[in-house]
Design a protein around this motif. Structure first.
Motif, PDB file in Angstrom:
ATOM      1  N   LEU A  49       0.850  -1.528   0.005  1.00 20.76           N
ATOM      2  CA  LEU A  49      -0.292   0.233   0.293  1.00 20.76           C
ATOM      3  C   LEU A  49       1.667   0.924   0.195  1.00 20.76           C
ATOM      4  O   LEU A  49       1.686   1.129  -1.269  1.00 20.76           O
ATOM      5  N   ILE A  50       1.646   1.551   1.156  1.00 24.25           N
ATOM      6  CA  ILE A  50       2.186   3.069   1.039  1.00 24.25           C
ATOM      7  C   ILE A  50       3.066   2.821   1.944  1.00 24.25           C
ATOM      8  O   ILE A  50       2.374   1.972   3.315  1.00 24.25           O
ATOM      9  N   PHE A  51       4.243   3.008   2.469  1.00 23.96           N
ATOM     10  CA  PHE A  51       4.809   2.849   3.403  1.00 23.96           C
ATOM     11  C   PHE A  51       5.526   4.292   4.223  1.00 23.96           C
ATOM     12  O   PHE A  51       5.225   4.649   5.218  1.00 23.96           O
ATOM     13  N   CYS A  52       6.013   4.802   3.442  1.00 24.54           N
ATOM     14  CA  CYS A  52       6.677   5.948   3.732  1.00 24.54           C
ATOM     15  C   CYS A  52       5.836   7.245   3.371  1.00 24.54           C
ATOM     16  O   CYS A  52       5.360   8.572   3.939  1.00 24.54           O
ATOM     17  N   GLY A  53       5.444   6.979   2.346  1.00 24.04           N
ATOM     18  CA  GLY A  53       3.731   8.098   1.902  1.00 24.04           C
ATOM     19  C   GLY A  53       4.403   9.732   1.956  1.00 24.04           C
ATOM     20  O   GLY A  53       3.233  10.573   1.266  1.00 24.04           O
ATOM     21  N   ILE A  54       5.775   9.749   1.521  1.00 20.81           N
ATOM     22  CA  ILE A  54       6.590  11.193   1.633  1.00 20.81           C
ATOM     23  C   ILE A  54       7.012  10.805  -0.090  1.00 20.81           C
ATOM     24  O   ILE A  54       8.321  11.856  -0.754  1.00 20.81           O
ATOM     25  N   GLY A  55       7.256   9.288  -1.058  1.00 21.31           N
ATOM     26  CA  GLY A  55       7.709   9.535  -2.181  1.00 21.31           C
ATOM     27  C   GLY A  55       9.595   9.579  -2.566  1.00 21.31           C
ATOM     28  O   GLY A  55      10.089   8.798  -2.898  1.00 21.31           O
ATOM     29  N   VAL A  56       9.781   8.504  -0.930  1.00 21.64           N
ATOM     30  CA  VAL A  56      11.049   8.213  -1.275  1.00 21.64           C
ATOM     31  C   VAL A  56      10.516   6.726  -1.281  1.00 21.64           C
ATOM     32  O   VAL A  56      11.743   6.022  -1.562  1.00 21.64           O
ATOM     33  N   CYS A  57      10.503   6.024  -1.089  1.00 22.19           N
ATOM     34  CA  CYS A  57      10.168   4.302  -1.125  1.00 22.19           C
ATOM     35  C   CYS A  57       9.779   3.687  -1.961  1.00 22.19           C
ATOM     36  O   CYS A  57      10.257   2.015  -2.418  1.00 22.19           O
ATOM     37  N   PHE A  58       8.965   3.943  -3.059  1.00 17.99           N
ATOM     38  CA  PHE A  58       8.050   3.070  -4.385  1.00 17.99           C
ATOM     39  C   PHE A  58       7.973   2.546  -3.841  1.00 17.99           C
ATOM     40  O   PHE A  58       6.651   1.277  -4.882  1.00 17.99           O
ATOM     41  N   ASP A  59       6.389   2.335  -2.571  1.00 19.06           N
ATOM     42  CA  ASP A  59       5.966   0.486  -2.776  1.00 19.06           C
ATOM     43  C   ASP A  59       4.518   1.036  -3.070  1.00 19.06           C
ATOM     44  O   ASP A  59       3.716   0.319  -3.763  1.00 19.06           O
ATOM     45  N   CYS A  60       4.260   2.527  -3.466  1.00 22.45           N
ATOM     46  CA  CYS A  60       2.952   2.665  -3.973  1.00 22.45           C
ATOM     47  C   CYS A  60       2.925   2.843  -5.617  1.00 22.45           C
ATOM     48  O   CYS A  60       1.944   3.688  -5.740  1.00 22.45           O
ATOM     49  N   VAL A  61       3.876   2.330  -6.517  1.00 21.57           N
ATOM     50  CA  VAL A  61       3.926   3.173  -7.523  1.00 21.57           C
ATOM     51  C   VAL A  61       2.610   2.101  -7.918  1.00 21.57           C
ATOM     52  O   VAL A  61       2.174   1.229  -7.956  1.00 21.57           O
ATOM     53  N   GLN A  70       4.792   5.545 -11.427  1.00 24.44           N
ATOM     54  CA  GLN A  70       3.724   6.934 -11.021  1.00 24.44           C
ATOM     55  C   GLN A  70       3.807   6.662  -9.535  1.00 24.44           C
ATOM     56  O   GLN A  70       2.609   5.990  -8.840  1.00 24.44           O
ATOM     57  N   ARG A  71       4.273   7.346  -8.646  1.00 28.88           N
ATOM     58  CA  ARG A  71       3.915   7.338  -7.064  1.00 28.88           C
ATOM     59  C   ARG A  71       2.463   7.697  -6.447  1.00 28.88           C
ATOM     60  O   ARG A  71       2.641   9.213  -6.791  1.00 28.88           O
ATOM     61  N   ALA A  72       2.082   6.985  -5.844  1.00 25.52           N
ATOM     62  CA  ALA A  72       0.133   6.658  -5.736  1.00 25.52           C
ATOM     63  C   ALA A  72      -0.123   8.123  -4.354  1.00 25.52           C
ATOM     64  O   ALA A  72      -1.064   8.761  -4.272  1.00 25.52           O
ATOM     65  N   CYS A  73       1.296   7.920  -3.717  1.00 22.99           N
ATOM     66  CA  CYS A  73       1.063   9.185  -2.509  1.00 22.99           C
ATOM     67  C   CYS A  73       1.199  10.494  -2.973  1.00 22.99           C
ATOM     68  O   CYS A  73       2.032  11.119  -2.245  1.00 22.99           O
ATOM     69  N   LEU A  74       2.124  10.303  -4.469  1.00 19.95           N
ATOM     70  CA  LEU A  74       2.579  12.151  -4.678  1.00 19.95           C
ATOM     71  C   LEU A  74       1.510  12.656  -5.561  1.00 19.95           C
ATOM     72  O   LEU A  74       1.312  13.713  -5.285  1.00 19.95           O
TER      73      LEU A  74
END
Ligand code: FES
Length: 87
Positions: A49-61, A70-74
């Motif tokens: 899902l999300i991990f960092c929530g600030i565009g650093v980890c790329f878990d949310c692509v 595309q990073r869903a958190c950004l």
């Protein structure tokens, strides 16, 4: 007079319809709708899902309108976006 729910954008994620509010990130809009998995890992198929929530980890692509990684958190949600999980 009716009050706005703030959810006045519609988009799809893996073919299902969702709503979001202007300025909301894709991740926020999906999480607010109960989505708890944006993708699975390549080899072990573990949910992410999300991990960092600030565009650093790329878990949310995710893939947004055919554009991969595309990073869903950004990325902000837009009317008519077609979003699918990254493979
Ligand atoms: S959650 Fe880490 S980059 Fe989006």
């Amino acid at each position: 007079m009716s009050e706005s729910t703030g959810a006045d954008l519609s988009f799809t994620f893996n073919g299902d319809c969702y709503e979001g509010a202007p300025g909301q990130s894709i991740a926020a809009a999906l999480m607010a709708s109960g989505v708890r998995e944006l993708r699975t890992t390549r080899f072990h198929k573990e949910p992410r899902l999300i991990f960092c929530g600030i565009g650093v980890c790329f878990d949310c692509v995710v893939v947004v309108n055919g554009v991969a990684n595309q990073r869903a958190c950004l990325v902000e949600i837009n009317q008519g976006d077609e979003i699918v999980s990254s493979k």
